[in-house]
Design a protein around this motif. Structure first.
Motif, PDB file in Angstrom:
ATOM      1  N   VAL A 102      -3.197  -5.737 -15.320  1.00  0.00           N
ATOM      2  CA  VAL A 102      -3.341  -4.300 -14.689  1.00  0.00           C
ATOM      3  C   VAL A 102      -2.002  -2.898 -15.137  1.00  0.00           C
TER       4      VAL A 102
ATOM      5  N   LEU B 206      -1.468  -2.134  -5.189  1.00  0.00           N
ATOM      6  CA  LEU B 206      -2.536  -2.345  -4.823  1.00  0.00           C
ATOM      7  C   LEU B 206      -3.318  -3.480  -4.746  1.00  0.00           C
ATOM      8  N   VAL B 207      -3.479  -4.642  -5.720  1.00  0.00           N
ATOM      9  CA  VAL B 207      -3.327  -5.856  -6.127  1.00  0.00           C
ATOM     10  C   VAL B 207      -2.825  -6.787  -5.408  1.00  0.00           C
TER      11      VAL B 207
ATOM     12  N   TYR C 192       2.219   1.794  -3.551  1.00  0.00           N
ATOM     13  CA  TYR C 192       0.883   2.559  -4.117  1.00  0.00           C
ATOM     14  C   TYR C 192       1.485   3.942  -3.855  1.00  0.00           C
TER      15      TYR C 192
ATOM     16  N   HIS D  35       0.940   1.918 -11.124  1.00  0.00           N
ATOM     17  CA  HIS D  35       1.048   2.201 -10.198  1.00  0.00           C
ATOM     18  C   HIS D  35      -0.328   1.019  -8.820  1.00  0.00           C
ATOM     19  N   VAL D  36      -1.175   1.204 -10.277  1.00  0.00           N
ATOM     20  CA  VAL D  36      -2.247  -0.096  -9.449  1.00  0.00           C
ATOM     21  C   VAL D  36      -2.308  -1.881  -9.053  1.00  0.00           C
TER      22      VAL D  36
ATOM     23  N   VAL E 258      -4.405  -0.115 -16.338  1.00  0.00           N
ATOM     24  CA  VAL E 258      -4.718   0.729 -15.786  1.00  0.00           C
ATOM     25  C   VAL E 258      -3.389   1.742 -15.654  1.00  0.00           C
ATOM     26  N   ASN E 259      -2.515   1.183 -14.821  1.00  0.00           N
ATOM     27  CA  ASN E 259      -1.927   2.332 -14.830  1.00  0.00           C
ATOM     28  C   ASN E 259      -0.210   1.692 -13.888  1.00  0.00           C
TER      29      ASN E 259
ATOM     30  N   THR F 144       1.467  -0.959  -0.170  1.00  0.00           N
ATOM     31  CA  THR F 144       0.039  -0.148   0.185  1.00  0.00           C
ATOM     32  C   THR F 144       0.776   1.164  -0.324  1.00  0.00           C
TER      33      THR F 144
END
Length: 408
Positions: A360, A371-372, A297, A367-368, A364-365, A294
């Motif tokens: 991802v 978070l995954v 992220y 950074h995500v 998406v980008n 986290t």
């Protein structure tokens, strides 16, 4: 007399030679792993392709580990370790000639497959040459410290060597691993006739076999989550850091801090007992992984990434120690087979982490994916509690009931 004592103290026993071998292999492997990402970026690979570079190699490693431990029980540890070193060296030399992401993707499975012939046999070999339970426990701790230091030093070395030319890191790593192939011939034990089980690593009162097996499964689940996160970091961070204008040298140092956190935890666990056969250490490990990912992220600067990676590394140190400890103790199964399953679970995390993280990042980008990884640790922490409740807690109730019946 003093000279004789000193000679005994510094003697390179088979266990110490295997511990040195663990350092050398992971030092070379971590150089190649990061260099493959550097080369992929240089060849204009997409984030998905960068993820597949990690995925393809890890898939081959996972599948190979399902068989290599059992093979070493039959063919001998030394033979498979030597074949592994030779195969890795040849593949890494071939990577110097790759001219496109597709060519790199074609080579990484052979690297992962070759590497799968090393770790399960060598872990079982270490158990084999450890004469007592106490000695095995200490050797496992030193073994973990050794390969972690190798992984920690590899990324900075990759960044430095890359500055001398794109082929230099591959050539250096290949030379190191081929020299290790000769080194393995100097280590006693490891032959086909010497693959008998060593004493159990468990200390204190005998552990109920069913309960021990249940904790092994819990540790495998937790360790999968930790290495899933590591797989995400390995394929996403180099590209993200490059976009944030960080140099290859800085990228290598930041990735090394992940191993620094793991190393610190290995040092702690090697000197402390009481964490074995407990649920809370595994939950702490997963919690560290979730918090660390986290932080990553939200990170945009090197120091924040370092904070996240150190925290995640500490969590991985806990889960790996538990998984290997439970895999090498007990007599129900071959230690080679158990070591293979331990590495296969680990490898499946490294396989799925890059696959999911790369996809991802691509859609998406960049950074995500962190978070995954945090979500994976959090979800599996809940799964772990549910498993513990249904298996360990239930088994302990059964054992208490048996004691009460026998005492009447």
């Amino acid at each position: 007399m003093a000279a004789e004592t000193q000679k005994t103290t510094y003697e390179l026993t088979p266990a110490r030679r295997l511990i040195i071998a663990a350092f050398v292999v992971d030092f070379a492997v971590s150089i190649v792993g990061l260099t493959v990402q550097f080369k992929g970026v240089a060849l204009n690979a997409t984030p998905l392709q960068l993820g597949l570079l990690g995925t393809f190699g890890s898939l081959a490693y996972t599948i190979g580990c399902l068989f290599s431990g059992t093979m070493s029980d039959r063919l001998g540890r030394r033979l498979l370790a030597a074949v592994s070193c030779f195969g890795c060296g040849i593949v890494w030399l071939g990577m110097t000639q790759a001219g496109s992401p597709a060519q790199l993707l074609a080579l990484v499975p052979f690297s992962g497959g070759s590497l799968s012939l090393f770790w399960p046999p060598v872990q079982a070999w270490l158990s084999q040459v450890s004469a007592t339970p106490a000695r095995l426990t200490r050797n496992i701790g030193s073994f973990n410290l050794s390969w972690t230091i190798g992984l920690m030093l590899g990324p900075p070395a990759a960044g430095i060597l890359w500055g001398f030319g794109e082929a230099v890191p591959f050539l250096f790593a290949a030379g190191v691993i081929l020299a290790l192939m000769v080194w393995t011939r100097t280590i006693k034990g490891g032959g086909r006739s010497e693959c008998e089980l060593a004493p159990s690593a468990a200390e204190g009162p005998p552990m109920d076999a069913k309960l021990a097996q249940q904790f092994l499964h819990l540790a495998w689940v937790a360790n999968f989550a930790a290495w899933f996160g590591r797989g995400v970091i390995g394929v996403v961070f180099p590209k993200l850091a490059s976009d944030l204008q960080m140099s290859e040298q800085i990228i290598g140092v930041i990735i090394a801090t992940l191993l620094a956190g793991q190393l610190a935890m290995f040092v702690y666990l090697r000197r402390h007992t009481g964490w074995q056969y407990r649920l809370w250490p595994l939950l702490v490990g997963l919690g560290c992984g979730a918090v660390g990912m986290t932080i990553a992220y939200f990170a945009r600067t090197p120091w924040v990434f370092i904070a996240g990676f150190v925290t995640a590394g500490m969590g991985g140190g806990i889960t790996y120690s538990a998984s290997l400890y439970y895999s090498l103790q007990g007599h129900e199964e071959s230690r080679g087979a158990r070591s293979g399953l331990h590495e296969a679970v680990l490898g499946s995390g490294i396989f799925l982490g890059p696959l999911v993280g790369g996809a991802v990042a691509n859609y998406v980008n960049l950074h995500v994916p962190f978070l995954v990884g945090a979500g994976m640790s959090a979800v599996l922490a809940v799964v772990l509690v549910a498993m513990w409740w249904r298996t360990v807690r239930a088994r302990r109730r059964e054992l208490r009931a048996e004691v009460e019946v026998n005492s009447k």
